[in-house]
Design a protein around this motif. Structure first.
Motif, short mmCIF file in Angstrom:
data_model
loop_
_atom_site.label_atom_id
_atom_site.label_comp_id
_atom_site.label_asym_id
_atom_site.label_seq_id
_atom_site.Cartn_x
_atom_site.Cartn_y
_atom_site.Cartn_z
N THR A 1 0.86 -1.17 0.03
CA THR A 1 -0.04 0.30 0.13
C THR A 1 1.09 1.19 -0.14
O THR A 1 0.87 2.19 -0.69
N SER B 1 3.90 1.62 -1.18
CA SER B 1 4.63 1.78 -2.34
C SER B 1 3.95 2.16 -3.50
O SER B 1 4.00 3.04 -4.30
N LEU B 2 2.42 1.70 -3.56
CA LEU B 2 1.63 2.05 -4.21
C LEU B 2 1.20 3.59 -4.31
O LEU B 2 1.09 4.52 -5.45
N ARG B 3 1.13 4.25 -3.20
CA ARG B 3 0.84 5.37 -3.01
C ARG B 3 2.00 6.51 -2.90
O ARG B 3 1.79 7.58 -3.29
N ALA C 1 5.18 -3.46 -6.25
CA ALA C 1 4.15 -2.65 -6.08
C ALA C 1 4.38 -1.06 -6.68
O ALA C 1 3.54 -0.60 -7.29
N ALA D 1 2.26 0.59 -9.71
CA ALA D 1 1.76 2.02 -9.82
C ALA D 1 1.76 2.77 -11.02
O ALA D 1 1.12 3.68 -11.07
N VAL E 1 -3.33 0.42 -13.43
CA VAL E 1 -3.24 0.61 -12.05
C VAL E 1 -3.69 1.81 -11.60
O VAL E 1 -4.61 1.67 -10.47
N GLN E 2 -3.26 2.82 -12.14
CA GLN E 2 -3.57 4.14 -11.50
C GLN E 2 -4.95 4.54 -11.84
O GLN E 2 -5.64 5.16 -10.81
N MET F 1 -6.61 2.89 -8.81
CA MET F 1 -6.21 3.35 -7.52
C MET F 1 -7.07 3.55 -6.23
O MET F 1 -6.86 3.03 -5.31
#
Length: 216
Positions: A30, A32-34, A177, A181, A186-187, A190
């Motif tokens: 989470t 890393s994604l953000r 991750a 992203a 994926v974006q 999100m």
């Protein structure tokens, strides 16, 4: 120390356990994604630091106290559950951009996440979970020979090895991750990933809250 065969078995088992999704992996992914790979790796280092707390506590017998004392286990359990629930609801209630350009604008406008806060987030995610303490107490002694004279010292060495071996695995989760992203699909999804992560954190918190003391 265990012989070479036992040591290799210990390392392999540790890697498999670190690859298993749980609150720690979810926190890394989470983050890393953000916030990118660097933040995800820092989150993993915070989790590793939390593991060292449990290893030292187990070597000193504190984990045995948690396993034997319903009150001590319950106190830490409720703290950990509350923390996971707070993280879950924070993700569920976060502002959700509707379009890709909104997401990009939000990312550009958002100030960098303080790495110290990320590190502490990973640290407390791990430290406040009594099941991690019980895990070390149950897992590591299986690789210590009964006739070992300095069991606490060997426990610390094996626990340290387990934690060091977790760093590349956690970093791999962070890099994977962060790579995901950057994909447009994926974006676009999100907001749903945030919601899914929030639901999972809430589920982990409820699961921890309902966990029984290992002695029962």
């Amino acid at each position: 120390m265990p012989d070479a065969h036992q040591l290799l078995l210990f390392i392999a088992a540790g890697w498999l356990l670190n690859l298993t999704p749980g609150p720690d992996v979810l926190f890394i992914v989470t983050t890393s994604l953000r916030s990118g790979a660097k933040a995800g790796i820092v989150a993993g280092l915070g989790i590793t630091a939390g593991c060292f707390v449990h290893v030292i506590a187990a070597a000193l017998g504190v984990s045995a106290l948690l396993a034997a004392s319903a009150t001590a286990f319950a106190a830490l359990k409720w703290l950990g559950a509350a923390y996971l629930l707070w993280m879950g609801f924070k993700l569920l209630l976060a502002r959700q951009p509707r379009e890709l350009h909104d997401l990009q604008a939000l990312a550009e406008a958002r100030p960098p996440v303080p790495l110290r806060a990320v590190f502490l987030g990973g640290f407390w995610t791990n430290v406040l979970n009594p099941k991690v303490a019980i895990f070390f107490l149950a897992f590591v002694p299986q690789f210590i020979a009964p006739d070992t004279s300095d069991k606490a010292g060997v426990f610390l060495l094996l626990g340290t090895l387990f934690n060091i071996n977790s760093v590349p695995v956690n970093s791999g989760w962070a890099l994977a991750a962060a790579w995901m992203a950057r994909r447009e699909a994926v974006q676009r999804g999100m907001r749903w990933l945030d919601r899914a992560a929030g639901v999972m954190f809430v589920a982990f918190g409820l699961r921890l809250a309902l966990a029984d003391n290992p002695t029962h």
